[in-house]
Motif scaffolding. Structure first.
Motif, short mmCIF file in Angstrom:
data_model
loop_
_atom_site.label_atom_id
_atom_site.label_comp_id
_atom_site.label_asym_id
_atom_site.label_seq_id
_atom_site.Cartn_x
_atom_site.Cartn_y
_atom_site.Cartn_z
N ILE A 96 42.39 28.12 43.24
CA ILE A 96 41.15 28.68 42.45
C ILE A 96 40.47 27.40 41.93
O ILE A 96 39.22 27.55 42.15
CB ILE A 96 41.67 29.47 41.33
N ILE A 97 40.99 26.59 41.32
CA ILE A 97 40.22 25.58 40.54
C ILE A 97 39.63 24.47 41.58
O ILE A 97 38.62 23.83 41.48
CB ILE A 97 41.17 24.74 39.48
N SER A 98 40.23 24.18 42.69
CA SER A 98 39.73 23.65 43.94
C SER A 98 38.41 23.99 44.39
O SER A 98 37.62 23.48 45.06
CB SER A 98 40.77 23.22 44.99
N LEU A 99 38.08 25.44 44.08
CA LEU A 99 36.84 26.06 44.49
C LEU A 99 35.92 25.94 43.25
O LEU A 99 34.69 25.84 43.47
CB LEU A 99 37.26 27.46 44.75
N GLN A 100 36.36 26.27 41.92
CA GLN A 100 35.52 26.39 40.84
C GLN A 100 35.08 25.00 40.71
O GLN A 100 33.76 24.98 40.21
CB GLN A 100 36.34 26.79 39.74
N TRP A 101 35.89 23.85 40.72
CA TRP A 101 35.34 22.52 40.00
C TRP A 101 34.16 22.02 41.14
O TRP A 101 33.27 21.61 40.29
CB TRP A 101 36.70 21.66 40.51
N PRO A 102 34.38 21.93 42.55
CA PRO A 102 33.10 21.56 43.28
C PRO A 102 31.97 22.51 43.09
O PRO A 102 30.62 21.90 43.02
CB PRO A 102 33.54 21.60 44.62
N LEU A 103 32.02 23.55 42.74
CA LEU A 103 30.89 24.70 42.50
C LEU A 103 30.21 24.41 41.23
O LEU A 103 28.70 23.99 41.23
CB LEU A 103 31.43 26.09 42.67
N TRP A 104 30.85 24.62 40.11
CA TRP A 104 30.12 24.35 38.93
C TRP A 104 31.10 23.47 37.96
O TRP A 104 30.65 23.06 36.94
CB TRP A 104 29.90 25.71 38.42
N PHE B 113 41.99 34.85 34.33
CA PHE B 113 42.33 34.02 33.23
C PHE B 113 41.97 32.37 33.68
O PHE B 113 41.29 31.68 32.98
CB PHE B 113 43.60 33.99 32.63
N LEU B 114 42.46 32.20 34.84
CA LEU B 114 42.13 30.76 35.54
C LEU B 114 40.73 30.36 35.59
O LEU B 114 40.16 29.45 34.97
CB LEU B 114 42.68 30.62 36.97
N LEU B 115 40.10 31.32 36.07
CA LEU B 115 38.53 31.09 36.20
C LEU B 115 37.67 30.80 34.81
O LEU B 115 37.02 29.97 34.61
CB LEU B 115 37.79 32.35 37.07
N LEU B 116 37.96 31.80 34.09
CA LEU B 116 37.38 31.93 32.85
C LEU B 116 37.87 30.81 31.61
O LEU B 116 36.77 30.22 31.08
CB LEU B 116 37.54 33.28 31.89
N TRP B 117 39.00 30.69 31.59
CA TRP B 117 39.50 29.34 30.84
C TRP B 117 38.96 28.07 31.21
O TRP B 117 38.63 27.17 30.53
CB TRP B 117 41.05 29.48 30.56
N ALA B 118 39.03 27.92 32.54
CA ALA B 118 38.45 26.55 32.82
C ALA B 118 37.23 26.27 32.68
O ALA B 118 36.67 25.31 32.41
CB ALA B 118 38.82 26.44 34.67
N THR B 119 36.35 27.59 33.12
CA THR B 119 34.86 27.44 32.55
C THR B 119 34.53 27.29 31.46
O THR B 119 33.65 26.62 31.08
CB THR B 119 34.14 28.73 33.24
N PHE B 120 35.33 28.10 30.48
CA PHE B 120 34.57 28.18 29.03
C PHE B 120 35.55 27.54 27.84
O PHE B 120 35.08 27.29 26.78
CB PHE B 120 34.69 29.55 28.59
N VAL B 121 36.83 26.84 28.36
CA VAL B 121 37.47 26.05 27.36
C VAL B 121 37.68 24.68 28.18
O VAL B 121 37.11 23.61 27.35
CB VAL B 121 38.93 26.47 27.01
N TYR B 122 38.11 24.34 29.24
CA TYR B 122 38.36 23.21 29.69
C TYR B 122 37.27 22.23 29.88
O TYR B 122 36.99 21.24 29.40
CB TYR B 122 39.29 23.14 30.94
N ASP B 123 36.18 22.89 30.81
CA ASP B 123 34.92 22.00 31.09
C ASP B 123 34.25 21.62 29.88
O ASP B 123 33.89 20.54 29.64
CB ASP B 123 34.13 23.03 32.09
N PRO B 124 33.86 22.48 28.82
CA PRO B 124 33.11 21.99 27.62
C PRO B 124 33.90 20.82 26.95
O PRO B 124 33.47 19.75 26.47
CB PRO B 124 33.01 23.05 26.61
N VAL B 125 35.35 21.14 26.80
CA VAL B 125 36.03 19.93 25.85
C VAL B 125 36.21 18.59 26.78
O VAL B 125 36.09 17.41 26.17
CB VAL B 125 37.56 20.36 25.60
#
Length: 469
Positions: free
Chosen positions: A84-92, A165-177
């Motif tokens: 999942i993160i291998s797709l989320q990361w390059p997209l946004w 959870f993977l998608l939402l947490w990576a986007t709204f917690v990990y990425d900003p920090v």
């Protein structure tokens, strides 16, 4: 006349077509002149090492710690974090974390879909390596962080909820920090907080988020009334060894070059890990009377966690001290505090990563030295108490974001998809109820294990229990 015109037009067209090619060749030559092949090789190798930490390192470590009816579901948490993160990361994800700054809070979407992220170096993120090399290296950090959280809620979170959870947490917690700490103009970076390879961004975020998740989901069915011991200790030790090996890419790779700083980070990573494994085993030996392989493996991971934020800023002797303290502190959290507070951090994600990461971030403010890394700052023991204050601010902020962000995300997901496996699903095991599989075969009967027999025949014939979304 017509023929002469055609020849002239053809020559002119060829010349005009040559201009972009010449410009491209000039750009390529300029990039080649600034890219260092040794640095690039080291960063790519380090990215592969960090990938190894998740698969198979963390997957085996967590899989071995779980019960045999949940080993595949536990491994699947790590495997699907990779997917999942291998797709989320390059997209946004990468753009939000490292893209052009917006008010010191978040990266813009200018790099959405890796737009403007090519093979030329970006001086802000590695002047001697292709920009995409830095991007893929950081992707591996973004992958392992939510996978670490899964150790806290293992054996009871349903798989559809985990994907959300993977998608939402990576986007709204990990990425900003990640942007605050590592992104150009991120506010914690501007403050002067130091985190060489992820003490706050990776370990505090994942560990504290894991604590929140296990509290929201509640305890596993049967906790306290039935055995919940690791089903495969060789898996655990092998996973820990692979984590130790891959962590050299995690920490030394964060130097972003094959240079002296990478060597220093490599050395202190190894020393702190050995020291923590030693102190955990000694503490366990004194407390319970036996030194265990599980304790040695857990202590090694605690040392790896604690040295991560400090790896590029401290020397060998402080690293050993950081490791020794980490082993004892994390052991006490896992073996004493957790039992007294009675929360179900199934595989000790909080006890090792949350507590170890917190100690490591604070220790960075104590032992950091510009003699090791002039780009960092001196810590308290080198005459700069302000650095310790900056570290404490970063720790407090990261704890706060992890607590609030994870709680809100889990509550939102629960409005649309049940988070927790039912008691029946937990009795049967998540391997079968969530994935329709079983990790082991009964060698006597040649059939699947008893978990299958416990499922009604109609469901077994269907091949899987279909979870309600």
């Amino acid at each position: 006349m017509k023929s002469r015109f055609l020849r002239t037009f053809a020559l002119f067209s060829t010349f005009m077509m040559t201009i972009p090619a010449l410009a491209w060749a000039d750009d390529a030559a300029q990039a080649a002149a600034t890219i260092d092949t040794g640095d690039t090789s080291w960063v790519l190798i380090s990215a592969a090492l960090v990938m190894l930490m998740t698969l198979p390192g963390l997957a085996l470590f967590y899989g071995g710690l779980s019960r045999k009816k949940n080993v595949l579901s536990t491994i699947m948490y790590s495997f699907f974090a990779m997917v999942i993160i291998s797709l989320q990361w390059p997209l946004w994800g990468y753009s939000l974390s490292f893209g052009p700054d917006i008010n010191h809070i978040i990266g813009s979407l200018d790099w959405f879909g890796l737009s403007n992220v090519g093979i030329d170096p970006n001086p802000d993120y590695g002047a001697t390596i292709p920009h995409q090399a830095f991007m893929i290296f950081q992707m591996m950090f973004a992958i392992i962080t939510p996978a670490l959280i899964s150790g806290a809620f293992a054996e009871r979170m349903r798989f559809p909820a985990f994907i959300a959870f993977l998608l939402l947490w990576a986007t709204f917690v990990y990425d900003p920090v990640a942007h605050w700490v590592w992104g150009v103009d991120g506010w914690l970076r501007n403050l002067g907080a130091l985190d060489f390879a992820g003490g706050t961004v990776v370990h505090i975020l994942s560990g504290v988020s894991g604590l929140v998740a296990c509290l929201v989901l509640g305890k596993r069915k049967g906790l306290g009334s039935e055995p919940m011991i690791p089903h495969n200790l060789p898996f655990v030790v092998l996973g820990a060894a692979l984590l130790w090996f891959g962590w050299f890419g995690f920490n030394a790779g964060s130097a972003l070059g094959a240079n002296g700083l990478a060597v220093s980070a490599f050395v202190v990573t190894h020393l702190a890990t050995a020291a923590a494994a030693f102190s955990w085993v000694v503490a366990e030996w004194l407390h319970h009377g036996k030194p265990t392989t599980l304790g040695a493996a857990s202590g090694a991971v605690a040392g790896l966690v604690a040295i991560t934020p400090a790896a590029g800023f401290v020397g060998p002797m402080p690293a050993i001290l950081i490791g020794l303290i980490s082993g004892v502190v994390c052991y006490l959290m896992v073996s004493v505090v957790k039992a007294k507070l009675r929360y179900d951090d199934a595989l000790d994600a909080f006890g090792i990563h949350g507590i170890g990461g917190t100690w490591g971030a604070i220790a960075t403010g104590l032992f950091a030295s510009t003699a090791v890394n002039p780009a960092g700052g001196d810590g308290l023991f080198f005459g700069n108490p302000e650095q310790l204050v900056n570290q404490l601010i970063a720790v407090a902020v990261t704890w706060g974001v992890a607590i609030v962000g994870t709680y809100v995300i889990l509550k939102v997901i629960n409005l649309f998809s049940k988070l927790r496996a039912t008691d029946e699903e937990q009795d049967t095991g998540l391997d079968f109820t969530q994935h329709g599989e079983d990790a082991y075969t009964d060698l006597v009967s040649g059939s699947t294990l008893a978990a299958f027999a416990a499922v009604p025949a109609a469901k077994a014939t269907a091949g899987a229990v279909k979870p309600a979304l």
